[in-house]
Design an enzyme around this catalytic site. Structure first.
Site, PDB file in Angstrom:
ATOM      1  N   GLU A 162       0.821  -1.213   0.000  1.00  0.00           N
ATOM      2  CA  GLU A 162       0.000   0.000   0.000  1.00  0.00           C
ATOM      3  C   GLU A 162       0.849   1.256   0.000  1.00  0.00           C
ATOM      4  O   GLU A 162       2.028   1.242   0.337  1.00  0.00           O
ATOM      5  CB  GLU A 162      -0.927   0.017   1.221  1.00  0.00           C
ATOM      6  N   GLU A 305       4.600  -0.163   1.054  1.00  0.00           N
ATOM      7  CA  GLU A 305       4.793  -0.448  -0.374  1.00  0.00           C
ATOM      8  C   GLU A 305       4.868  -1.946  -0.672  1.00  0.00           C
ATOM      9  O   GLU A 305       5.161  -2.324  -1.812  1.00  0.00           O
ATOM     10  CB  GLU A 305       6.079   0.200  -0.917  1.00  0.00           C
TER      11      GLU A 305
END
Length: 338
Positions: A162, A305
């Site tokens: 994310e 991420e």
């Protein structure tokens, strides 16, 4: 492709989770028994091989097709000063992902993963969870389905990640709602907020729980009220992967927090998941304990991420290389068990 037509379909899928293939896991265990090494000498690598065998339904599981799927969203609560960075950084980092310049680009390449980047209405932040629900029912369902689309039959491993400035605040709220405890027990410094910023985060989580807590009757409603688009997408990806029996490597605090509402409704949702690492975010250790997941790594990472998941995917590749590539005692003409 998995798609949930409404919140009832989402709830039904969460209630009826498929199990791994016990026969494939047993066959993999028998193979482990005759490989040229002392029993158990590869430790958790052996456990990973059996885990992957059960979910992939094959004696010799593989890690040939790994997908890192990164979901991005913006949050209305960011306006309360709960992040060290402005909300505009989310879109800037999405551009960086797409141009190949972020950590996840390098780490996905290193572990052999294909990378998908899904930006979710970045120009339209979610509602401020301290004052209103994060999303409408339609918005939440759309985000869940955007995540579900990343889980595809034939994947060997899914690495959900994310990007979303301020998303550690709704993540902390989701954890507190699912597992209890004061807001201060779940908030951390995230992108590096100072003491005042940390206090603002705790206050925001407390306000959000007071407003929404009594209405969070199930996982969908909890995600809708307290989450964010990228967080709902993570939840959708994990649930869809389970329906397809695709094993999942969870990343850090945000990625695991997205699973918390699902786990409250059905703790078995994490059975097809591995925890990549213990992040430096304050609530992650408590969260992994609540999910009954033991992290593979402790590297003090806190980037998000999907970066920790990509690093941990290398361990899976090693585990499966040993499991599939070693000779048996008979093949190597080695006498007796070690």
């Amino acid at each position: 492709m998995i798609r949930f037509v409404d919140r009832a379909a989402f709830a039904a899928a969460l209630a009826e989770l498929p199990a791994p293939d016990a026969g494939a896991a047993a066959a993999a265990a028998e193979r482990q028994r005759v490989l040229t090494k002392p029993a158990g000498s590869l430790g958790r690598l052996e456990e990973i091989a059996l885990f992957m065998a059960g979910w992939q339904r094959r004696e010799r599981p593989r890690a040939e097709r790994i997908r890192a799927a990164i979901f991005a969203g913006n949050h209305g609560v960011a306006a309360r000063g709960v992040s060290a960075f402005p909300a505009g950084v989310t879109a800037q980092m999405v551009a960086n992902f797409r141009h190949g310049g972020a950590a996840i680009n390098a780490l996905a390449q290193a572990c052999g993963a294909e990378l998908a980047v899904v930006a979710l209405d970045l120009e339209r932040p979610t509602g401020d969870i301290c004052a209103e629900a994060a999303m409408s029912e339609a918005d939440c369902l759309s985000a869940i389905n955007a995540g579900a689309a990343a889980a595809e039959e034939g994947l060997d491993l899914l690495l959900p990640g994310e990007m979303g400035i301020a998303n550690s605040t709704p993540a902390a709220a989701l954890c507190a709602q699912a597992f209890g405890g004061a807001a201060a027990h779940w908030v951390g410094r995230g992108t590096g907020v100072d003491g005042e910023g940390l206090a603002r985060k705790a206050d925001a989580v407390s306000l959000a729980l007071a407003l929404h807590g009594a209405h969070c009757a199930d996982a969908f409603e909890t995600l809708r009220r307290l989450g964010g688009r990228e967080i709902a997408a993570l939840a959708g990806a994990v649930l869809a992967a389970r329906m397809l029996r695709v094993p999942v490597m969870l990343d850090g605090f945000i990625g695991c927090a997205a699973v918390a509402p699902l786990a409250k409704d059905n703790p078995a949702i994490v059975d097809h998941c591995m925890a990549a690492h213990m992040s430096a975010e304050a609530g992650h250790e408590r969260l992994l304990a609540a999910l009954a997941l033991e992290p593979l790594l402790r590297l003090d990472m806190r980037l998000g991420e999907g970066s920790g998941a990509a690093v941990a995917a290398q361990i899976v590749r090693s585990a499966l290389a040993a499991h599939g590539g070693m000779a048996s005692f008979a093949e190597a003409a080695v006498a007796g068990a070690l």
